[in-house]
Scaffold this motif. Structure first.
Motif, mmCIF file in Angstrom:
data_model
loop_
_atom_site.group_PDB
_atom_site.id
_atom_site.type_symbol
_atom_site.label_atom_id
_atom_site.label_comp_id
_atom_site.label_asym_id
_atom_site.label_seq_id
_atom_site.Cartn_x
_atom_site.Cartn_y
_atom_site.Cartn_z
ATOM 1 N N ALA A 162 -11.398 24.072 -94.161
ATOM 2 C CA ALA A 162 -11.377 23.134 -92.345
ATOM 3 C C ALA A 162 -11.697 23.588 -90.913
ATOM 4 C CB ALA A 162 -10.316 22.715 -92.015
ATOM 5 N N SER A 163 -12.904 23.126 -91.314
ATOM 6 C CA SER A 163 -13.486 23.472 -89.548
ATOM 7 C C SER A 163 -13.688 23.353 -88.513
ATOM 8 C CB SER A 163 -14.983 24.519 -89.941
ATOM 9 O OG SER A 163 -15.350 25.357 -89.165
ATOM 10 N N LEU A 164 -13.341 23.841 -86.885
ATOM 11 C CA LEU A 164 -14.022 22.153 -85.913
ATOM 12 C C LEU A 164 -14.774 23.899 -84.576
ATOM 13 C CD1 LEU A 164 -12.665 19.350 -85.126
ATOM 14 C CD2 LEU A 164 -11.256 20.411 -83.865
ATOM 15 N N PRO A 165 -15.741 23.082 -84.283
ATOM 16 C CA PRO A 165 -16.204 24.609 -83.350
ATOM 17 C C PRO A 165 -14.702 24.409 -82.786
ATOM 18 C CG PRO A 165 -17.569 22.417 -83.691
ATOM 19 C CD PRO A 165 -16.307 21.955 -84.793
ATOM 20 N N TYR A 166 -14.768 26.106 -82.195
ATOM 21 C CA TYR A 166 -13.834 26.279 -80.744
ATOM 22 C C TYR A 166 -14.186 26.606 -79.669
ATOM 23 C CZ TYR A 166 -9.943 29.260 -79.225
ATOM 24 O OH TYR A 166 -9.095 29.247 -78.454
ATOM 25 N N THR A 167 -14.012 25.935 -78.959
ATOM 26 C CA THR A 167 -14.721 25.454 -77.875
ATOM 27 C C THR A 167 -13.150 26.227 -76.265
ATOM 28 O OG1 THR A 167 -13.588 23.025 -77.205
ATOM 29 C CG2 THR A 167 -15.511 23.552 -77.970
ATOM 30 N N GLY A 168 -12.700 26.469 -76.795
ATOM 31 C CA GLY A 168 -11.517 27.037 -76.188
ATOM 32 C C GLY A 168 -10.218 26.263 -75.794
ATOM 33 N N LYS A 169 -10.222 24.872 -76.256
ATOM 34 C CA LYS A 169 -9.214 24.642 -75.454
ATOM 35 C C LYS A 169 -8.210 24.739 -76.433
ATOM 36 C CE LYS A 169 -12.340 21.004 -74.617
ATOM 37 N NZ LYS A 169 -12.500 20.264 -73.306
ATOM 38 N N LYS A 170 -6.926 24.555 -75.950
ATOM 39 C CA LYS A 170 -5.127 24.483 -77.015
ATOM 40 C C LYS A 170 -5.839 23.683 -77.868
ATOM 41 C CE LYS A 170 -3.227 27.015 -74.573
ATOM 42 N NZ LYS A 170 -2.960 28.451 -75.213
ATOM 43 N N ARG A 171 -5.339 24.446 -79.290
ATOM 44 C CA ARG A 171 -5.874 24.167 -80.442
ATOM 45 C C ARG A 171 -4.225 23.876 -81.517
ATOM 46 N NH1 ARG A 171 -10.285 25.259 -84.441
ATOM 47 N NH2 ARG A 171 -11.796 23.945 -82.508
ATOM 48 N N VAL A 172 -4.040 22.415 -82.228
ATOM 49 C CA VAL A 172 -2.662 22.629 -83.020
ATOM 50 C C VAL A 172 -3.050 22.767 -83.784
ATOM 51 C CG1 VAL A 172 -1.084 20.906 -83.678
ATOM 52 C CG2 VAL A 172 -1.922 20.596 -81.314
ATOM 53 N N ASN B 59 -7.077 18.119 -72.293
ATOM 54 C CA ASN B 59 -6.533 18.296 -71.060
ATOM 55 C C ASN B 59 -6.133 19.875 -70.510
ATOM 56 O OD1 ASN B 59 -4.870 15.880 -72.672
ATOM 57 N ND2 ASN B 59 -3.922 15.866 -70.067
ATOM 58 N N LYS B 60 -6.431 20.440 -69.453
ATOM 59 C CA LYS B 60 -6.467 21.928 -69.375
ATOM 60 C C LYS B 60 -5.090 22.009 -69.003
ATOM 61 C CE LYS B 60 -7.954 25.224 -65.692
ATOM 62 N NZ LYS B 60 -8.536 25.642 -64.739
ATOM 63 N N VAL B 61 -4.094 23.287 -69.493
ATOM 64 C CA VAL B 61 -2.938 23.410 -70.091
ATOM 65 C C VAL B 61 -3.346 25.376 -70.104
ATOM 66 C CG1 VAL B 61 -1.457 23.682 -71.801
ATOM 67 C CG2 VAL B 61 -3.378 21.479 -72.877
ATOM 68 N N ASN B 62 -1.822 25.283 -67.922
ATOM 69 C CA ASN B 62 -1.231 26.135 -67.435
ATOM 70 C C ASN B 62 -0.960 26.875 -68.895
ATOM 71 O OD1 ASN B 62 -2.864 25.871 -65.642
ATOM 72 N ND2 ASN B 62 -1.486 24.711 -64.677
ATOM 73 N N GLY B 63 -0.714 28.603 -68.562
ATOM 74 C CA GLY B 63 -0.430 28.727 -70.012
ATOM 75 C C GLY B 63 -0.467 28.737 -71.500
ATOM 76 N N ASP B 64 0.319 30.195 -72.164
ATOM 77 C CA ASP B 64 0.117 29.865 -73.586
ATOM 78 C C ASP B 64 0.521 29.666 -74.305
ATOM 79 O OD1 ASP B 64 -1.063 32.603 -73.047
ATOM 80 O OD2 ASP B 64 0.712 33.540 -73.396
ATOM 81 N N GLU C 77 8.897 15.189 -91.023
ATOM 82 C CA GLU C 77 9.199 15.523 -91.828
ATOM 83 C C GLU C 77 7.960 15.746 -92.868
ATOM 84 O OE1 GLU C 77 11.223 13.354 -96.217
ATOM 85 O OE2 GLU C 77 11.021 12.297 -94.103
ATOM 86 N N GLY C 78 7.692 16.515 -93.678
ATOM 87 C CA GLY C 78 6.626 17.431 -94.356
ATOM 88 C C GLY C 78 6.029 17.711 -93.773
ATOM 89 N N MET C 79 6.371 18.481 -92.455
ATOM 90 C CA MET C 79 5.689 19.940 -91.976
ATOM 91 C C MET C 79 5.488 20.933 -92.272
ATOM 92 S SD MET C 79 3.235 20.444 -89.725
ATOM 93 C CE MET C 79 2.918 18.709 -88.598
ATOM 94 N N VAL C 80 4.636 21.920 -93.130
ATOM 95 C CA VAL C 80 5.244 23.533 -93.160
ATOM 96 C C VAL C 80 4.936 23.812 -92.671
ATOM 97 C CG1 VAL C 80 4.724 25.130 -94.715
ATOM 98 C CG2 VAL C 80 3.941 22.682 -96.078
ATOM 99 N N THR C 81 4.093 24.581 -91.748
ATOM 100 C CA THR C 81 4.051 25.404 -90.119
ATOM 101 C C THR C 81 2.758 24.375 -89.765
ATOM 102 O OG1 THR C 81 2.644 26.453 -91.640
ATOM 103 C CG2 THR C 81 4.471 27.574 -91.904
ATOM 104 N N THR C 82 3.218 24.750 -87.968
ATOM 105 C CA THR C 82 2.217 24.529 -87.061
ATOM 106 C C THR C 82 2.108 25.987 -86.248
ATOM 107 O OG1 THR C 82 3.886 24.008 -85.612
ATOM 108 C CG2 THR C 82 3.225 22.520 -86.862
ATOM 109 N N ARG C 83 1.024 25.943 -85.772
ATOM 110 C CA ARG C 83 0.741 26.809 -84.770
ATOM 111 C C ARG C 83 -0.710 25.596 -83.725
ATOM 112 N NH1 ARG C 83 -3.015 31.527 -85.228
ATOM 113 N NH2 ARG C 83 -4.466 30.047 -87.133
ATOM 114 N N ILE C 84 0.106 26.789 -82.227
ATOM 115 C CA ILE C 84 -0.691 26.140 -81.162
ATOM 116 C C ILE C 84 -1.657 27.452 -80.740
ATOM 117 C CG2 ILE C 84 -0.952 25.281 -78.875
ATOM 118 C CD1 ILE C 84 1.500 23.712 -79.191
ATOM 119 N N ILE C 85 -3.213 26.947 -81.056
ATOM 120 C CA ILE C 85 -3.768 28.061 -80.870
ATOM 121 C C ILE C 85 -4.177 28.004 -78.919
ATOM 122 C CG2 ILE C 85 -5.958 29.607 -81.889
ATOM 123 C CD1 ILE C 85 -5.242 28.759 -83.996
#
Length: 399
Positions: free
Chosen positions: A318-328, A373-378, A391-399
Motif C-alpha cells: 500500500a502506498s500513499l504520497p506523503y505530504t507531511g500531514k498527520k497519517r493514521v 487539519n493542521k495538528v499541533n504536537g506529535d 474490534e478486529g484492530m491489530v495495530t495502529t500508528r499515528i505518523i
C-alpha cells in the motif's frame, strides 16, 4: 539525508552482518543502529533463525535481505501486526549468472574435467600426454540450438530466459502467475508453455525458479521425470525440497535425468551419480549482498517514516504520497465496516480526511488515512487509543 523528521529516533537491530551501504540508508537524524537493543523498532537480517525469538511490543517491521523468509515466523508476525519485508529481485542478476554458468559448465562436463585434471598432480612431464589421452571422457555438448525450459518467470527466471535467447537457445517458459511487470520485461521470443507438462516434454535443460509451497514441494519426481526427454539436465537454484531426492537418485542412475545441478547439497545428494553440488553460491556476490541490504533498509525506512509498504510477504502492499500531514496507519482484520469505523473515529475528533488508501490481503487489511487539519504536537490525544478499541484492530500508528 532524510527530508522527514520523525517524532523520535527509531532503533534498528541487525541479526546478521549487513552490508554497510545498506545500513547507511538509515540517516542518523532519525535512526540508530543498536544491536544491543532488547526492543527495537525493526530488525534487518539475512539468514538468522527467528523462530524461537520473542518480540517486544515496540517491534514494527522485519526486513529479510534476500528473497526467502523461511527463517522468519511470518504467521506469528502477522498476528502481532509486524510487517515482514523481503527483497525480490535484488539478487536476481547474481543467481542468473550462476544459472547460466552452471548450464554451460555442466553441459561441457567442466566440473568433472577440472576435478580429474587436478588428480594428475605429481605426474610431472606426463601430464600433457595424460590430458590428451583422457579428455575424451569429458566430451560434452553445446547449448546452442537446445531448448531451455524455465519454470517461474519472476525476476530471476525472466533474466535467465532472456539471456539464454542471446546464447542462441530456444526458450520455453511456464508461469501461470506471471506479473505484469515481468511480462513487460520478458522477450517476445520466449515461447509460452500452456502447461508444465508441455515444458517437461520439450526441454533439453530445465531450470526452476519458484518458491517452496505445498503445491511445488517434490514437483520433480518419478511421474514428472517420465514426461521429460531422456538425459535432461535439471538445474535447481530455488529450494532443495522442490526435488524428490529418492526419485532423482533413481532417475540419475538409469539415465532418465542426465545431470542434476543443485545449489542445495546434502549427504544424499553428494552420493548421487551425475550431480553437480554447488555450496549455495547462487546469490553469494558482494554486489548481491549490497543490493539486498540497500533494498531491505529502504523498505523499512519508508515504512517507519510514512507507513507505505512495498514487498511485504504478510501485509498488503500500500502506498500513499506523503505530504507531511498527520497519517493514521492501521492494520486490522479484513471484515466489513472496518474502514467506516476508522473514519468515524477520526471524524469524531473534528478531523477532516485529506486522502486515504485501503488494501487487503487474505484475512487482513491495511488502511492509511491522511488528516487534513493542521495538528499541533506529535500526537492527536486519545485518537490512537480509540482506534485500538475497534474490534478486529491489530495495530495502529499515528505518523
Amino acid at each position: 539525508m532524510s527530508t522527514i523528521t520523525l517524532d523520535k529516533i527509531k532503533t534498528i537491530k541487525t541479526l546478521n552482518n549487513i552490508a554497510e551501504r545498506g545500513l547507511n540508508v538509515f540517516d542518523k537524524e532519525n535512526f540508530k543502529i543498536d544491536n544491543d537493543s532488547e526492543n527495537p523498532d525493526a530488525f534487518v537480517l539475512r539468514s538468522f533463525n527467528m523462530h524461537t525469538m520473542e518480540f517486544g511490543d515496540n517491534l514494527k517491521a522485519i526486513a529479510r535481505a534476500g528473497a526467502g523468509v523461511n527463517n522468519i515466523p511470518v504467521d506469528k508476525c502477522t498476528e502481532q501486526g509486524i510487517v515482514v519485508f523481503n527483497t525480490p529481485g535484488a539478487n536476481a542478476n547474481a543467481v542468473k549468472e550462476m544459472v547460466l554458468t552452471s548450464l554451460m559448465a555442466s553441459s561441457r562436463n567442466l566440473f568433472a574435467g577440472v576435478t580429474w585434471t587436478k588428480s594428475l598432480e605429481g605426474e610431472g612431464d606426463q601430464i600433457p600426454k595424460l590430458v590428451e589421452a583422457g579428455k575424451k571422457q569429458f566430451v560434452g555438448k553445446e547449448i546452442k540450438g537446445k531448448t531451455l525450459g524455465v519454470i517461474g518467470l519472476g525476476a530471476i527466471g525472466a533474466l535467465v530466459a532472456n539471456d539464454a535467447l542471446d546464447l542462441d537457445m530456444d526458450v520455453i517458459g511456464f508461469d501461470p502467475f506471471i506479473s505484469v511487470d515481468t511480462a513487460w520485461s520478458l522477450s517476445r521470443n520466449v515461447q509460452r508453455a500452456m502447461s508444465i507438462e508441455e515444458l517437461f516434454a520439450n526441454s533439453d535443460y530445465i531450470t526452476v525458479h519458484v518458491p517452496l509451497t505445498d503445491d511445488t514441494r517434490g514437483m520433480f519426481n518419478q511421474q514428472t521425470f517420465s514426461i521429460m526427454k531422456p538425459g535432461v539436465h535439471i538445474l535447481n537454484f530455488s529450494r532443495g525440497e522442490l526435488v524428490n531426492e529418492a526419485d532423482m537418485e533413481v532417475a540419475l542412475e538409469n539415465g532418465t535425468v542426465g545431470k542434476y545441478i543443485t545449489d542445495f547439497p546434502n549427504e544424499k545428494v553428494l552420493k548421487m551419480k551425475n550431480t553437480v553440488p554447488i555450496p549455495h553460491l547462487g546469490a553469494s556476490t558482494k554486489e548481491s549482498e549490497e543490493n539486498c541490504a540497500i533494498m531491505a533498509a529502504r523498505q523499512v525506512k519508508e515504512f517507519l517514516e510514512t507507513g507505505n509498504i512495498k514487498n511485504s510477504v504478510n501485509f498488503p502492499n500500500a502506498s500513499l504520497p506523503y505530504t507531511g500531514k498527520k497519517r493514521v496507519a492501521a492494520f486490522h482484520k479484513n471484515v466489513p465496516n472496518m474502514v467506516g469505523q476508522i473514519t468515524m473515529a477520526i471524524s469524531n475528533y473534528d478531523l477532516n480526511i485529506a486522502d486515504m488508501v485501503n488494501r487487503s490481503r487474505g484475512e487482513y487489511a491495511y488502511t492509511m488515512v491522511d488528516i487534513d487539519n493542521k495538528v499541533n504536537g506529535d500526537i492527536i490525544p486519545g485518537l490512537e487509543e480509540k482506534l485500538k478499541q475497534i474490534e478486529g484492530m491489530v495495530t495502529t500508528r499515528i505518523i
